[in-house]
Design a protein around this motif. Structure first.
Motif, mmCIF file in Angstrom:
data_model
loop_
_atom_site.group_PDB
_atom_site.id
_atom_site.type_symbol
_atom_site.label_atom_id
_atom_site.label_comp_id
_atom_site.label_asym_id
_atom_site.label_seq_id
_atom_site.Cartn_x
_atom_site.Cartn_y
_atom_site.Cartn_z
ATOM 1 N N ALA A 1 0.839 -1.206 0.000
ATOM 2 C CA ALA A 1 0.000 0.000 0.000
ATOM 3 C C ALA A 1 0.870 1.250 0.000
ATOM 4 C CB ALA A 1 -0.930 -0.006 1.207
ATOM 5 N N LEU A 2 1.942 1.244 0.786
ATOM 6 C CA LEU A 2 2.856 2.389 0.816
ATOM 7 C C LEU A 2 3.570 2.538 -0.525
ATOM 8 C CD1 LEU A 2 4.341 4.661 2.261
ATOM 9 C CD2 LEU A 2 5.935 2.961 3.160
ATOM 10 N N ALA A 3 4.037 1.443 -1.088
ATOM 11 C CA ALA A 3 4.728 1.504 -2.379
ATOM 12 C C ALA A 3 3.811 2.056 -3.460
ATOM 13 C CB ALA A 3 5.228 0.110 -2.762
ATOM 14 N N ALA A 4 2.550 1.611 -3.463
ATOM 15 C CA ALA A 4 1.596 2.098 -4.462
ATOM 16 C C ALA A 4 1.292 3.579 -4.248
ATOM 17 C CB ALA A 4 0.308 1.279 -4.391
ATOM 18 N N ASP A 5 1.168 3.986 -2.984
ATOM 19 C CA ASP A 5 0.898 5.390 -2.682
ATOM 20 C C ASP A 5 2.048 6.291 -3.127
ATOM 21 O OD1 ASP A 5 -0.494 7.634 -1.448
ATOM 22 O OD2 ASP A 5 0.989 7.500 0.144
ATOM 23 N N LEU A 6 3.280 5.877 -2.863
ATOM 24 C CA LEU A 6 4.433 6.677 -3.283
ATOM 25 C C LEU A 6 4.514 6.767 -4.804
ATOM 26 C CD1 LEU A 6 7.096 5.362 -0.729
ATOM 27 C CD2 LEU A 6 6.012 7.622 -0.740
ATOM 28 N N THR A 7 4.139 5.691 -5.484
ATOM 29 C CA THR A 7 4.119 5.711 -6.955
ATOM 30 C C THR A 7 3.112 6.725 -7.465
ATOM 31 O OG1 THR A 7 4.741 3.362 -7.008
ATOM 32 C CG2 THR A 7 3.776 4.297 -9.014
ATOM 33 N N ARG A 8 1.929 6.723 -6.875
ATOM 34 C CA ARG A 8 0.898 7.681 -7.295
ATOM 35 C C ARG A 8 1.324 9.116 -6.970
ATOM 36 N NH1 ARG A 8 -2.388 3.545 -5.069
ATOM 37 N NH2 ARG A 8 -3.475 2.370 -6.701
ATOM 38 N N GLN A 9 1.982 9.285 -5.835
ATOM 39 C CA GLN A 9 2.463 10.624 -5.502
ATOM 40 C C GLN A 9 3.476 11.113 -6.531
ATOM 41 O OE1 GLN A 9 3.570 11.689 -1.456
ATOM 42 N NE2 GLN A 9 2.619 9.805 -0.709
ATOM 43 N N PHE A 10 4.375 10.223 -6.934
ATOM 44 C CA PHE A 10 5.374 10.621 -7.931
ATOM 45 C C PHE A 10 4.684 11.048 -9.219
ATOM 46 C CE2 PHE A 10 8.330 9.962 -11.416
ATOM 47 C CZ PHE A 10 9.509 10.490 -10.922
ATOM 48 N N ASN A 11 3.747 10.232 -9.683
ATOM 49 C CA ASN A 11 3.041 10.572 -10.920
ATOM 50 C C ASN A 11 2.169 11.809 -10.765
ATOM 51 O OD1 ASN A 11 3.830 8.453 -12.794
ATOM 52 N ND2 ASN A 11 2.725 7.031 -11.475
ATOM 53 N N GLY A 12 1.606 11.984 -9.584
ATOM 54 C CA GLY A 12 0.701 13.102 -9.367
ATOM 55 C C GLY A 12 1.394 14.404 -9.040
ATOM 56 N N SER A 13 2.708 14.390 -8.991
ATOM 57 C CA SER A 13 3.450 15.597 -8.613
ATOM 58 C C SER A 13 3.715 16.515 -9.803
ATOM 59 C CB SER A 13 4.792 15.201 -7.989
ATOM 60 O OG SER A 13 5.615 14.562 -8.958
ATOM 61 N N ASP A 14 2.993 16.331 -10.885
ATOM 62 C CA ASP A 14 3.161 17.088 -12.123
ATOM 63 C C ASP A 14 4.081 16.354 -13.106
ATOM 64 O OD1 ASP A 14 2.667 19.319 -13.845
ATOM 65 O OD2 ASP A 14 4.634 20.122 -13.347
ATOM 66 N N ILE A 15 4.669 15.237 -12.682
ATOM 67 C CA ILE A 15 5.542 14.501 -13.579
ATOM 68 C C ILE A 15 4.735 13.853 -14.700
ATOM 69 C CG2 ILE A 15 7.175 12.589 -13.762
ATOM 70 C CD1 ILE A 15 8.220 15.045 -12.284
ATOM 71 N N ALA A 16 3.600 13.228 -14.350
ATOM 72 C CA ALA A 16 2.785 12.568 -15.373
ATOM 73 C C ALA A 16 2.289 13.569 -16.418
ATOM 74 C CB ALA A 16 1.612 11.839 -14.731
ATOM 75 N N ASP A 17 1.878 14.756 -15.971
ATOM 76 C CA ASP A 17 1.425 15.777 -16.920
ATOM 77 C C ASP A 17 2.572 16.223 -17.832
ATOM 78 O OD1 ASP A 17 -1.103 15.709 -15.867
ATOM 79 O OD2 ASP A 17 -0.818 17.441 -14.555
ATOM 80 N N PHE A 18 3.768 16.313 -17.234
ATOM 81 C CA PHE A 18 4.932 16.733 -18.014
ATOM 82 C C PHE A 18 5.243 15.725 -19.126
ATOM 83 C CE2 PHE A 18 9.568 16.400 -18.625
ATOM 84 C CZ PHE A 18 9.853 17.672 -19.082
ATOM 85 N N ILE A 19 5.209 14.450 -18.793
ATOM 86 C CA ILE A 19 5.590 13.445 -19.792
ATOM 87 C C ILE A 19 4.479 13.159 -20.791
ATOM 88 C CG2 ILE A 19 7.220 12.338 -18.218
ATOM 89 C CD1 ILE A 19 5.171 10.117 -17.843
ATOM 90 N N ALA A 20 3.224 13.442 -20.415
ATOM 91 C CA ALA A 20 2.100 13.113 -21.296
ATOM 92 C C ALA A 20 2.248 13.762 -22.667
ATOM 93 C CB ALA A 20 0.785 13.533 -20.646
ATOM 94 N N ASP A 21 2.742 14.996 -22.703
ATOM 95 C CA ASP A 21 2.893 15.713 -23.969
ATOM 96 C C ASP A 21 4.190 15.369 -24.687
ATOM 97 O OD1 ASP A 21 0.492 17.025 -23.508
ATOM 98 O OD2 ASP A 21 1.464 18.689 -22.452
ATOM 99 N N ARG A 22 5.015 14.529 -24.074
ATOM 100 C CA ARG A 22 6.330 14.237 -24.648
ATOM 101 C C ARG A 22 6.509 12.761 -24.992
ATOM 102 N NH1 ARG A 22 6.272 18.407 -21.327
ATOM 103 N NH2 ARG A 22 7.601 20.234 -21.743
ATOM 104 N N ILE A 23 5.469 11.973 -24.834
ATOM 105 C CA ILE A 23 5.559 10.551 -25.176
ATOM 106 C C ILE A 23 5.817 10.407 -26.672
ATOM 107 C CG2 ILE A 23 4.266 8.383 -25.295
ATOM 108 C CD1 ILE A 23 2.816 9.259 -22.744
ATOM 109 N N GLY A 24 6.789 9.568 -26.991
ATOM 110 C CA GLY A 24 7.174 9.383 -28.388
ATOM 111 C C GLY A 24 8.236 10.353 -28.862
#
Length: 315
Positions: free
Chosen positions: A206-229
């Motif tokens: 549960a902690l590992a999954a939470d930290l993963t979501r925090q990493f993605n939710g810290s603006d990193i996922a939004d940053f990479i979404a426009d740069r995939i490929g």
């Protein structure tokens, strides 16, 4: 501070066997049984010990603390000093959160179960996925492992003994860890999870999954979404890590690339992790990373790209 000890502890009465004697955590309600003898490998102090650390084969993890009032110690040969070993639980001095970029992983290993029907619209196609949360020990690093009953890796992850997870937690884990399709959670628990003593398997994942979501939710996922490929400048990505997770975050994070593709990110974390801990608060407490092998640029592969003839499918 625990010290190496030896001998046999004979239980004079039934008593709880704790993962952590200070917090008195006992996630599987393990107990020692009156009349049974257990091997001792640690004590809480060199003299006049109040607690002994025993091995209970049926417990998970098997290394447990028991009060001296519960039995009698029969002195014996001292155990192998735990400080020199990399398979004794409870010696954690750091953690690493390993996050995979699943599209690149699947290009490298397309035969994995989670890669055979890769969905470009699924969570792992646009977010970093959980590889594992690794307890580390100085002198062992990520080789610190197999601290429970399983002492060596299995050829197939599904050959490891199953682990029990709460149904809701198992569903939540599968979203951020697509490798559960290949029984990755079994490998991660038996190799890494058994080396920490503060959390049950449910709390650990549960902690590992939470930290993963925090990493993605810290603006990193939004940053990479426009740069995939596309190809990304490493400095640009590191700067975004600092902006999203706090100044100096880049010094606690390493990037791993293969064939010019970003494959994995490893996030250094401190030795004490608590449920609900905020990732941005943990990073300043962690040691610095060894850097990156990605060079000045790396490619962020899209999901579903045909396997490259350059890459293999081995473990």
């Amino acid at each position: 501070m625990a010290v190496p000890a030896g001998g046999t502890f004979t239980a004079l009465r039934d008593c709880p066997a704790y993962v952590s004697k200070n917090k008195q955590t006992n996630p599987d309600a393990a107990r020692i049984t009156a009349g049974e003898a257990y091997p001792v490998f640690e004590a809480d102090r060199p003299e006049d010990a109040r607690w002994y650390r025993l091995r209970l084969p049926a417990a998970n993890p098997p290394e447990r603390w028991v009060s001296r009032d519960c039995g009698r110690l029969e002195p014996g040969a001292a155990a192998e000093p735990s400080a020199e070993r990399c398979d004794v639980a409870g010696l954690v001095d750091a953690y690493v959160l390993a996050l995979s970029w699943e599209p690149a992983f699947c290009e490298l290993k397309p035969d994995k179960a989670e890669c055979r029907h890769a969905d470009p619209a699924a969570y792992p196609a646009r977010h970093f996925s959980l590889h594992g949360l690794w307890p580390n020990k100085s002198g062992c690093g990520t080789d610190y492992g197999f601290c429970g009953e399983v002492k060596r890796p299995r050829r197939d992850f599904c050959d490891y003994p199953p682990i029990t997870l709460d149904p809701a937690g198992k569903t939540a884990l599968a979203e951020v860890m697509p490798g559960t399709a290949s029984c990755l959670e079994r490998h991660e628990w038996h190799k890494h999870g058994t080396c920490q003593t503060a959390m049950s398997s449910d709390a650990y994942f549960a902690l590992a999954a939470d930290l993963t979501r925090q990493f993605n939710g810290s603006d990193i996922a939004d940053f990479i979404a426009d740069r995939i490929g596309r190809t990304i400048r490493t400095e640009e990505f590191l700067a975004r890590l600092d902006a999203a997770l706090g100044k100096g975050a880049r010094d606690r994070i390493s990037l791993d690339c293969e064939h010019g593709m970003l494959v994995e990110i490893r996030v250094n974390l401190p030795p004490r992790l608590e449920p609900g801990a905020r990732l941005g608060s943990l990073l300043p407490l962690a040691g610095k990373s060894g850097g990156s092998n990605c060079g000045s640029r790396f490619r962020l592969d899209p999901m579903g790209q045909p396997p490259s003839t350059r890459t293999g499918t081995g473990e």
